[in-house]
Design a protein around this motif. Structure first.
Motif, mmCIF file in Angstrom:
data_model
loop_
_atom_site.group_PDB
_atom_site.id
_atom_site.type_symbol
_atom_site.label_atom_id
_atom_site.label_comp_id
_atom_site.label_asym_id
_atom_site.label_seq_id
_atom_site.Cartn_x
_atom_site.Cartn_y
_atom_site.Cartn_z
ATOM 1 N N VAL A 180 0.844 -1.219 -0.123
ATOM 2 C CA VAL A 180 -0.140 -0.073 0.016
ATOM 3 C C VAL A 180 0.858 1.409 0.087
ATOM 4 C CG1 VAL A 180 -1.787 1.425 1.245
ATOM 5 C CG2 VAL A 180 -1.913 -1.257 1.202
ATOM 6 N N LEU A 181 2.026 1.176 0.678
ATOM 7 C CA LEU A 181 2.765 2.442 1.036
ATOM 8 C C LEU A 181 3.433 2.662 -0.614
ATOM 9 C CD1 LEU A 181 4.262 1.807 4.302
ATOM 10 C CD2 LEU A 181 2.612 3.668 3.789
ATOM 11 N N ARG A 182 4.177 1.622 -1.081
ATOM 12 C CA ARG A 182 4.579 1.750 -2.576
ATOM 13 C C ARG A 182 3.543 2.170 -3.505
ATOM 14 N NH1 ARG A 182 5.807 -3.430 -2.866
ATOM 15 N NH2 ARG A 182 4.037 -3.913 -4.416
ATOM 16 N N GLU A 183 2.327 1.695 -3.530
ATOM 17 C CA GLU A 183 1.348 2.202 -4.536
ATOM 18 C C GLU A 183 1.073 3.633 -4.381
ATOM 19 O OE1 GLU A 183 -1.621 -0.797 -4.116
ATOM 20 O OE2 GLU A 183 -0.636 -2.202 -5.518
ATOM 21 N N ALA A 184 1.372 4.028 -3.114
ATOM 22 C CA ALA A 184 0.882 5.386 -2.866
ATOM 23 C C ALA A 184 2.184 6.569 -3.141
ATOM 24 C CB ALA A 184 0.371 5.485 -1.337
ATOM 25 N N GLY A 185 3.372 5.684 -3.412
ATOM 26 C CA GLY A 185 4.263 6.602 -3.633
ATOM 27 C C GLY A 185 4.942 7.010 -2.484
ATOM 28 N N LEU A 210 14.038 -5.449 -0.254
ATOM 29 C CA LEU A 210 14.192 -4.476 0.456
ATOM 30 C C LEU A 210 13.267 -3.301 0.259
ATOM 31 C CD1 LEU A 210 16.362 -3.251 2.520
ATOM 32 C CD2 LEU A 210 17.483 -2.352 0.697
ATOM 33 N N HIS A 211 12.872 -2.910 1.289
ATOM 34 C CA HIS A 211 11.905 -1.543 1.358
ATOM 35 C C HIS A 211 12.645 -0.377 2.022
ATOM 36 C CE1 HIS A 211 8.626 -4.547 0.819
ATOM 37 N NE2 HIS A 211 8.958 -5.392 1.975
ATOM 38 N N THR A 212 12.380 0.968 1.416
ATOM 39 C CA THR A 212 13.061 1.996 1.573
ATOM 40 C C THR A 212 12.048 2.904 1.403
ATOM 41 O OG1 THR A 212 13.978 2.368 -0.501
ATOM 42 C CG2 THR A 212 15.429 1.471 1.276
ATOM 43 N N ALA A 213 12.114 4.364 2.032
ATOM 44 C CA ALA A 213 11.068 5.286 1.870
ATOM 45 C C ALA A 213 11.602 5.996 0.659
ATOM 46 C CB ALA A 213 11.095 6.278 3.240
ATOM 47 N N SER A 214 10.342 6.663 -0.208
ATOM 48 C CA SER A 214 10.611 7.400 -1.071
ATOM 49 C C SER A 214 11.079 8.851 -0.819
ATOM 50 C CB SER A 214 9.435 7.539 -2.251
ATOM 51 O OG SER A 214 8.292 7.994 -1.639
ATOM 52 N N ARG A 215 11.447 9.577 -1.593
ATOM 53 C CA ARG A 215 11.592 11.127 -1.111
ATOM 54 C C ARG A 215 10.180 11.581 -0.635
ATOM 55 N NH1 ARG A 215 15.230 14.977 -2.385
ATOM 56 N NH2 ARG A 215 16.415 13.570 -3.922
ATOM 57 N N LEU A 216 9.138 11.162 -1.287
ATOM 58 C CA LEU A 216 7.695 11.921 -0.471
ATOM 59 C C LEU A 216 7.553 11.332 0.634
ATOM 60 C CD1 LEU A 216 5.083 13.106 -0.930
ATOM 61 C CD2 LEU A 216 4.065 11.407 -2.112
ATOM 62 N N GLY A 217 7.927 9.843 0.882
ATOM 63 C CA GLY A 217 7.597 9.426 2.319
ATOM 64 C C GLY A 217 8.452 9.877 3.115
ATOM 65 N N VAL A 218 9.790 10.229 2.963
ATOM 66 C CA VAL A 218 10.816 10.871 3.797
ATOM 67 C C VAL A 218 10.166 12.311 4.120
ATOM 68 C CG1 VAL A 218 13.084 11.843 4.012
ATOM 69 C CG2 VAL A 218 12.638 9.585 3.309
ATOM 70 N N GLU A 219 9.865 12.997 3.201
ATOM 71 C CA GLU A 219 9.203 14.473 3.437
ATOM 72 C C GLU A 219 8.098 14.347 4.564
ATOM 73 O OE1 GLU A 219 8.550 15.988 -0.398
ATOM 74 O OE2 GLU A 219 10.753 16.435 -0.630
ATOM 75 N N LEU A 220 6.982 13.259 4.114
ATOM 76 C CA LEU A 220 6.127 13.193 4.850
ATOM 77 C C LEU A 220 6.201 12.944 6.398
ATOM 78 C CD1 LEU A 220 3.019 12.819 5.211
ATOM 79 C CD2 LEU A 220 3.098 10.500 4.738
ATOM 80 N N LEU A 221 7.328 12.129 6.483
ATOM 81 C CA LEU A 221 7.877 11.716 7.965
ATOM 82 C C LEU A 221 8.512 12.832 8.740
ATOM 83 C CD1 LEU A 221 9.304 8.190 7.272
ATOM 84 C CD2 LEU A 221 7.587 8.708 9.095
ATOM 85 N N THR A 222 9.131 13.644 7.857
ATOM 86 C CA THR A 222 10.001 14.992 8.514
ATOM 87 C C THR A 222 9.248 16.122 8.681
ATOM 88 O OG1 THR A 222 11.054 15.129 6.193
ATOM 89 C CG2 THR A 222 12.019 13.898 7.948
#
Length: 315
Positions: free
Chosen positions: A286-291, A303-315
């Motif tokens: 789900v997180l991957r399909e949401a970008g 291996l799963h990692t956060a995308s740039r959008l995911g990192v921005e959302l976290l920070t």
């Protein structure tokens, strides 16, 4: 000003700790507990912790004063668990205990128990281990998921800096007090004049929640070089209320994104969240399909990692 001198070999051996180090967080949170700085971040935490600390914590506060020297043996490793960290502290050779506590004694008066500790007395060491464990359980365990989540997100940011600009980009963007002028890392903010020559040993970078105001290094140049630096964070630590990210994604999926930000396999994600591998895989999908996440296969490992959008959302 602290100047850290690198060779080409040192640059090749720079790495970021796999997560927050419990022993560094114990030491630095003891500093924070006795200071007034950072009230928006630590104010509520201070109030709650002071109400549940055992009397043994007072000894730890004497061993770790907020200003001046704190003994290096209290932070023996980088990135291990709390049990291994406490074991490493209690395994410190007697001559290192004596050297570190002599430095502490030069700036303040030591109580009788600390004098016993300096001799390697087993009873004093046992008391120190119990005090460290009790303090971690009372002060850090209740907020450890928050501490780990913020440090994981910071680690993902550092990984992207390294991929975009190499080791030098990683070093120059660590903290506003740090300047990189190849081959020397200059660290300001009230450091005494000191030069540290890594000499091929490399450098471990340790993100820390409770490091406040400035990065910090061990005083003893013979120990493995470690640079602990403050993470960038929202101005809060969890107080039991639903967080914005949890309200947006749901508690488990928000936690999954925090874990993924540090890089993990599906099995590691399941273990960290306490859910089945199938559920972990579903959350990652789900997180991957949401970008918000990226999934890559390397041989037999996903291996799963956060995308740039995911990192921005976290920070």
């Amino acid at each position: 000003m602290l100047r850290v001198h690198f060779t080409a070999e040192d640059l090749a051996r720079v790495r970021v700790s796999s997560g927050p180090d419990p022993m560094w967080e114990i030491l630095l949170s003891l500093h924070v507990l006795r200071q007034r700085d950072g009230a928006p971040v630590f104010g509520q935490w201070r109030q709650e912790v002071r109400g549940r600390l055992a009397p043994e914590a007072r000894w730890l506060m004497q061993l770790a004063p907020p200003v001046g020297y704190s003994p290096d043996f209290l932070t023996p490793t980088a990135g291990c668990g709390v049990d291994d960290g406490i074991d490493a502290v209690l395994s410190t050779p007697a001559h290192q205990l004596r050297t570190d506590l002599d430095q502490l004694g030069a700036q303040q008066r030591l109580d009788p128990r600390t004098h016993l500790l300096a001799t390697g007395d087993t009873g004093a060491l046992d008391e120190l281990g119990e005090a460290l464990r009790g303090y971690y359980d009372a002060a850090l365990a209740p907020v450890w998921d928050d501490v780990r989540g913020v440090c994981d997100a910071d680690r993902a940011v550092r990984a992207r800096q390294f991929l975009d600009g190499g080791c030098e980009r990683l070093l120059e963007d660590l903290h506003p007090t740090i300047t990189w002028r190849s081959p020397v890392l200059h660290i300001g903010y009230r450091f005494p004049e000191r030069d540290v020559h890594l000499g091929g040993k490399g450098l471990v970078l340790v993100p820390s929640y409770f490091c406040w105001g400035k990065p910090i290094m061990l005083r003893d140049a013979d120990r493995p070089p470690v640079l602990v630096y403050p993470v960038e964070r929202d101005l809060h630590i969890s107080n039991g209320n639903p967080r914005t990210l949890e309200a947006l994604l749901g508690r488990t999926r928000a936690a999954a994104l925090e874990v993924i930000a540090g890089g993990c396999t599906t099995t590691e994600l399941a273990r960290r969240l306490g859910i089945s591998p199938a559920s972990a895989s579903a959350h990652a999908t789900v997180l991957r399909e949401a970008g918000l996440a990226v999934t890559q296969r390397h041989r037999n490992t996903v291996l799963h990692t956060a995308s740039r959008l995911g990192v921005e959302l976290l920070t």
